[in-house]
Design a protein around this motif. Sequence first.
Motif, PDB file in Angstrom:
ATOM      1  N   GLN A 307       0.818  -1.207   0.000  1.00 25.04           N
ATOM      2  CA  GLN A 307       0.000   0.000   0.000  1.00 25.04           C
ATOM      3  C   GLN A 307       0.854   1.259   0.000  1.00 25.04           C
ATOM      4  OE1 GLN A 307      -2.911  -0.014   3.136  1.00 25.04           O
ATOM      5  NE2 GLN A 307      -3.877  -1.934   2.454  1.00 25.04           N
ATOM      6  N   GLU A 308       1.981   1.203   0.701  1.00 24.57           N
ATOM      7  CA  GLU A 308       2.874   2.365   0.742  1.00 24.57           C
ATOM      8  C   GLU A 308       3.408   2.683  -0.645  1.00 24.57           C
ATOM      9  OE1 GLU A 308       4.713   5.497   2.825  1.00 24.57           O
ATOM     10  OE2 GLU A 308       3.285   4.005   3.551  1.00 24.57           O
ATOM     11  N   ARG A 309       3.794   1.657  -1.390  1.00 19.32           N
ATOM     12  CA  ARG A 309       4.287   1.884  -2.748  1.00 19.32           C
ATOM     13  C   ARG A 309       3.174   2.407  -3.656  1.00 19.32           C
ATOM     14  NH1 ARG A 309       7.649  -2.752  -1.359  1.00 19.32           N
ATOM     15  NH2 ARG A 309       6.032  -4.231  -1.996  1.00 19.32           N
ATOM     16  N   ALA A 310       1.967   1.910  -3.463  1.00 22.28           N
ATOM     17  CA  ALA A 310       0.854   2.357  -4.300  1.00 22.28           C
ATOM     18  C   ALA A 310       0.465   3.798  -3.982  1.00 22.28           C
ATOM     19  CB  ALA A 310      -0.348   1.433  -4.103  1.00 22.28           C
ATOM     20  N   ALA A 311       0.558   4.178  -2.712  1.00 24.85           N
ATOM     21  CA  ALA A 311       0.125   5.515  -2.297  1.00 24.85           C
ATOM     22  C   ALA A 311       1.170   6.585  -2.563  1.00 24.85           C
ATOM     23  CB  ALA A 311      -0.239   5.499  -0.814  1.00 24.85           C
ATOM     24  N   HIS A 312       2.428   6.202  -2.626  1.00 29.20           N
ATOM     25  CA  HIS A 312       3.504   7.179  -2.799  1.00 29.20           C
ATOM     26  C   HIS A 312       4.404   6.719  -3.946  1.00 29.20           C
ATOM     27  CE1 HIS A 312       2.256   7.585   1.451  1.00 29.20           C
ATOM     28  NE2 HIS A 312       2.407   8.884   1.214  1.00 29.20           N
ATOM     29  N   ALA A 313       4.042   7.115  -5.150  1.00 31.22           N
ATOM     30  CA  ALA A 313       4.794   6.699  -6.336  1.00 31.22           C
ATOM     31  C   ALA A 313       6.219   7.221  -6.276  1.00 31.22           C
ATOM     32  CB  ALA A 313       4.107   7.202  -7.592  1.00 31.22           C
ATOM     33  N   ALA A 314       7.153   6.412  -6.742  1.00 33.64           N
ATOM     34  CA  ALA A 314       8.550   6.851  -6.765  1.00 33.64           C
ATOM     35  C   ALA A 314       8.737   8.016  -7.723  1.00 33.64           C
ATOM     36  CB  ALA A 314       9.471   5.694  -7.158  1.00 33.64           C
ATOM     37  N   TYR A 315       7.958   8.036  -8.810  1.00 31.64           N
ATOM     38  CA  TYR A 315       8.049   9.107  -9.795  1.00 31.64           C
ATOM     39  C   TYR A 315       6.650   9.598 -10.133  1.00 31.64           C
ATOM     40  CZ  TYR A 315      12.677   7.123 -10.364  1.00 31.64           C
ATOM     41  OH  TYR A 315      13.932   6.647 -10.127  1.00 31.64           O
ATOM     42  N   PRO A 316       6.513  10.806 -10.621  1.00 30.77           N
ATOM     43  CA  PRO A 316       5.191  11.343 -10.943  1.00 30.77           C
ATOM     44  C   PRO A 316       4.562  10.618 -12.125  1.00 30.77           C
ATOM     45  CG  PRO A 316       6.902  12.794 -11.767  1.00 30.77           C
ATOM     46  CD  PRO A 316       7.590  11.753 -10.932  1.00 30.77           C
ATOM     47  N   ALA A 317       3.250  10.715 -12.210  1.00 30.30           N
ATOM     48  CA  ALA A 317       2.546  10.129 -13.349  1.00 30.30           C
ATOM     49  C   ALA A 317       2.950  10.833 -14.630  1.00 30.30           C
ATOM     50  CB  ALA A 317       1.043  10.237 -13.136  1.00 30.30           C
ATOM     51  N   GLY A 318       2.858  10.121 -15.727  1.00 26.43           N
ATOM     52  CA  GLY A 318       3.230  10.716 -17.005  1.00 26.43           C
ATOM     53  C   GLY A 318       2.459  10.108 -18.153  1.00 26.43           C
ATOM     54  N   ASP A 319       2.612  10.678 -19.309  1.00 27.75           N
ATOM     55  CA  ASP A 319       1.935  10.183 -20.503  1.00 27.75           C
ATOM     56  C   ASP A 319       2.634   8.958 -21.056  1.00 27.75           C
ATOM     57  OD1 ASP A 319       0.046  12.334 -20.773  1.00 27.75           O
ATOM     58  OD2 ASP A 319       1.746  13.579 -21.336  1.00 27.75           O
ATOM     59  N   LEU A 320       1.882   8.230 -21.848  1.00 25.53           N
ATOM     60  CA  LEU A 320       2.534   7.282 -22.731  1.00 25.53           C
ATOM     61  C   LEU A 320       3.434   8.085 -23.668  1.00 25.53           C
ATOM     62  CD1 LEU A 320      -0.424   4.913 -23.631  1.00 25.53           C
ATOM     63  CD2 LEU A 320       1.520   4.403 -22.155  1.00 25.53           C
ATOM     64  N   PRO A 321       4.656   7.666 -23.853  1.00 25.57           N
ATOM     65  CA  PRO A 321       5.589   8.475 -24.637  1.00 25.57           C
ATOM     66  C   PRO A 321       5.236   8.509 -26.120  1.00 25.57           C
ATOM     67  CG  PRO A 321       6.554   6.363 -24.125  1.00 25.57           C
ATOM     68  CD  PRO A 321       5.262   6.421 -23.368  1.00 25.57           C
ATOM     69  N   SER A 322       5.492   9.629 -26.718  1.00 30.81           N
ATOM     70  CA  SER A 322       5.331   9.789 -28.164  1.00 30.81           C
ATOM     71  C   SER A 322       6.667  10.213 -28.762  1.00 30.81           C
ATOM     72  CB  SER A 322       4.270  10.854 -28.479  1.00 30.81           C
ATOM     73  OG  SER A 322       3.033  10.512 -27.914  1.00 30.81           O
TER      74      SER A 322
END
Length: 599
Positions: A307-322
Amino acid sequence: MRRRALAVLLAGLLLPAGLAGCGIPHESEVQVDGSGPAAEAGALNGSPARPPTPTDSAEPGPFIENYLLAAAAGEREQAYARVKEFIAQEAKSRLREKQQSSEIELTVVRLREKPEVTPPNNQGTSEVTVKVQQVGVLRADGTLAPPVANETEYVFKLRRAEPAGGGLLITDLPNVLLISDDALRRYYPSRTIYFWNSDQSRLVPDLRYLPLSMPAERRVTEVVKWLTGGPSDWLAPGVTGLPDGTRPINNATGADGHWEVNLTMPGANDERLALLATQLAWALPELSGQLDLKIQNQQRRTVDLEQERAAHAAYPAGDLPSRFTVYDGAIRPLAIGNEPRSGVPLAPAANRNVVSAALAHVGDQVLAALVVTDADRKQRLRVGSGPEPVAVFNTSARAYGAIGRPTWLRSLDKDQPAGLVAADGKLYRFDGTGAMSLVPLAVPGPVVAVAGSLDGHRIALVSGGALYVAAVSVDGGVVSVGQPRRLVTLLTSISAADWVAENDLVLAGNEADRRPAIHQITVDGGRETPLKRDIGAEVTQLAAYPGGAVGGLPSLSYMYEANRTAYRNNPLDTIKREQVLDVPAGSRATNPTAPFFLY
């Protein structure tokens, strides 16, 4: 655009689901027991495969190769005992032992060629010369520090063991514990631990190595000791360690998904314990279940690791790369197979006279940094940000002869975006106003390229044909760069680099035969692998995708430019004109150049 969280690829070594308790007394000091020799890669708990032994080869060259591969590798407490198995009795005193296991360091070398062997004389003794490249020093805390030795070769003398048929023994050797980089690769799985940045808003990776032979029940203890011991030297200026005086009281214990860590931590309030809980969850990605954090034997916090890993992502969310490229002076999307595609997030009036570019997503904002040519054929930096399409840009007041591809520092503060760029051989910081300010650096030679990591607090630099890494601190929009660390590489005349994974870079330069090539290397220089050889021309642009979004590009994706032509590696091929999208009628027919990723 579709949004998905980046799935961080961690290089941790998987442990069994349940580790037996260590049986350590309640208030004992942390104990580190010696263990047997290192196991082959893929073996668990030191078995089943074994590394080479002194009797595995009776030929001088292979014997020394085995010595460098297996003698000192493994847990440091038994390093001298393992090495002495290869040494004749009369020569053992020549190896001066360190008294404390924490002082034992291994000198990691890369063999440049096969060992040179002098044929045995009438007494049956022979001499072996090994030409090496110094890679680094493997310390007791699992870090690979820069090399301190400058030897380019080592000489060993050998004799036949007695009785006859017993193989070989070393009679003269360097007074240093040596292992080859192949030993590092085989017997020291890499692990990543994490430290918070200065404002404790982002985790920053720190690469370490753990002996494969270490018993499973002690690996958690070792990771906790690394965290309390602080970050790697080069990374320290960009991160925050635990409070001074933090140390483990005894070994970590665990069984059936329930773990316990007992520490001394000055000022251990709820906020500090919450931050430590997140560090431990990400530094121990193989563990599930609960972890009890104790301070001076008192239960203070229980952590559900998953739960700790799910609640506090190591890196911010991002887009699928283009993928994008520069075509006829403008940024254009690329159509590669079934990969995600998106339109250029810039107003058409701003998308002109482009030489290279860096685009990044921060929340619902787009950050854009464009290198453009002016009427005098000089180059300037044009910077803008906002919801797409970005229409308002600021241009640097000064013109430069040559500007490299910019990089955005992926700070959490979208209101104070900042980036770095190489211009006319120097490193500059830029912000949303387009203003460029000089960043002083203690590196020889001109700076020609810079690339920021996914976490935003580490950079790679190319200066004077060499590759460097450095920590970056972003405080209130003010960017400061720590002392760069030069990485030892097989390539010379390095021209470009970028981050291709959490702890890995791609770099372009010349191999020993002077042929241009692209290699992959760890952030400490410990492991290097050729990716593309015989390119045929110098690589002038190199861009990689360091994430691995679910459903997105494969890991280790990169693109490059050589001889004014763009290429990709997944699959390896030239980027063709017909793969460039949204080209207006009447555009000049040319090759795609300066490819890059947007995510």
